[in-house]
Design a protein around this motif. Sequence first.
Motif, short mmCIF file in Angstrom:
data_model
loop_
_atom_site.label_atom_id
_atom_site.label_comp_id
_atom_site.label_asym_id
_atom_site.label_seq_id
_atom_site.Cartn_x
_atom_site.Cartn_y
_atom_site.Cartn_z
N UNK A 95 0.80 -1.22 0.00
CA UNK A 95 0.00 0.00 0.00
C UNK A 95 0.84 1.28 0.00
N UNK A 96 2.15 1.17 -0.21
CA UNK A 96 3.04 2.33 -0.17
C UNK A 96 2.72 3.29 -1.32
N UNK A 97 2.46 4.56 -0.99
CA UNK A 97 2.14 5.52 -2.04
C UNK A 97 3.38 6.03 -2.77
N UNK A 98 4.56 5.68 -2.26
CA UNK A 98 5.80 6.08 -2.94
C UNK A 98 6.07 5.19 -4.15
N UNK A 253 -4.11 6.23 -3.19
CA UNK A 253 -3.96 5.36 -4.36
C UNK A 253 -2.89 5.91 -5.30
N UNK A 254 -1.66 5.78 -4.85
CA UNK A 254 -0.50 6.19 -5.63
C UNK A 254 0.57 5.13 -5.48
N UNK A 261 -4.45 -1.91 -6.49
CA UNK A 261 -5.73 -1.23 -6.25
C UNK A 261 -6.88 -2.21 -6.06
N UNK A 262 -6.89 -3.31 -6.83
CA UNK A 262 -8.03 -4.24 -6.79
C UNK A 262 -8.25 -4.82 -5.39
N UNK A 377 -6.70 13.68 -1.41
CA UNK A 377 -7.41 12.55 -0.84
C UNK A 377 -8.70 12.24 -1.59
N UNK A 378 -9.30 13.27 -2.18
CA UNK A 378 -10.51 13.03 -2.96
C UNK A 378 -10.25 12.05 -4.10
N UNK A 379 -9.03 12.07 -4.63
CA UNK A 379 -8.69 11.19 -5.76
C UNK A 379 -8.75 9.72 -5.37
N UNK A 380 -8.66 9.42 -4.07
CA UNK A 380 -8.61 8.04 -3.62
C UNK A 380 -9.96 7.32 -3.73
N UNK A 381 -11.04 8.10 -3.92
CA UNK A 381 -12.37 7.50 -4.01
C UNK A 381 -12.95 7.64 -5.41
#
Length: 383
Positions: A95-98, A253-254, A261-262, A377-381
Amino acid sequence: MRYTKTEQGNVVYIRDQYYIVNDLTCKLLNMYYEKKHISEIANELKIDEVEVQCLYQKISDMIIEDQSYNEEIKFLQPLKVQWKITNRCNLQCKHCYEGEKCVEQLSDAQIQSIFQKLLDSNILNLTITGGEALLVDNLAKYVSQCLEKGIMVNIFTNGIMLDNFIEQLGDVKNGNLLTFEVSVDGAQEEHDYIRGKGNYQKTIANIKCAIQKGYKIITNTVVNGITKNSLVSMMKELHAIGVVSIQLSNLMLKGWAKEHENELFISRNELANVYREICENIDFDFYYADISNDVYHLDKKGETRKEGKNTWKCCAGDARITIDFNGDVLICPQFPKYILGNINQLTLLEIWNNPLKKDYINYLRNLNKDKQTCFVYDLNFSK
């Protein structure tokens, strides 16, 4: 209590927020943190105890309602620095966003020089992140120097090397100013699936070691499709071993998180249900970010309150800056291309006073205008 004087007045740092207060309020807060009895305070101020209680009630209202916040306040220097001290990491978390990154790191001489610049400044708080911060050689020595000067230090870590770091610290002065924020992602099965087999037991053992040595431990858990069903049992275990604050945060989600993501994605409705279940089954304090990323506190009585009156405000560049792994200084870690300067080439004040800072701040404020949370954070949904 940590505070510093500026042209605007006394700047105090309470519950991860900055407040501009007058001399009397600053004195009252100091006496409160010194645990002086109300009669002693009344005698020192030459007022009666009822008046002292009224003054403290006004201060409490100010902090809870966030009345002191003022966008027009301009700090003459950064009060809080977040330093991504290295890009290197000893894990590859799903789950690392880096995600995949270069393993470049400043030399020990450069790192030492930056620490010296921070020590020579008047910052109140230093947050050290990575990568994995504890991979940096001589970090314990530099952290000890910061603590000796009275700088509050927070270190983000996966906990794998925490026992070795504590041993290197030894009997450090002002150890109460040091906090470790350790990542724990679900119960053992979920944590090891995300971070690698055997890491859960090692992390928990090192958390216990740090607590036994008297250090404050905060844990942070990313709520996602993998961790969502084991959070209650995880939180109960962490509380039982003495973790002072359990925090739940939302997925970004980066990076590698986007690649997985799935299995990681969690919808707004799922997230709301997860927090509802936790609140029904947990009887101790913890913090969580709801679907709008507002931060809430659930106390032991089962009462939930929002931390502060304002739902959210972008604070990039107002009192803090971020130093990237290569020395570039940013107003927001999510926008690495907006660079104010490089700490290896300029002083902290030269960077802070860069005329471009105002333009960058205005740009981010406009992106977040009328939003309840950071648009990142909005992009995560958005799935």
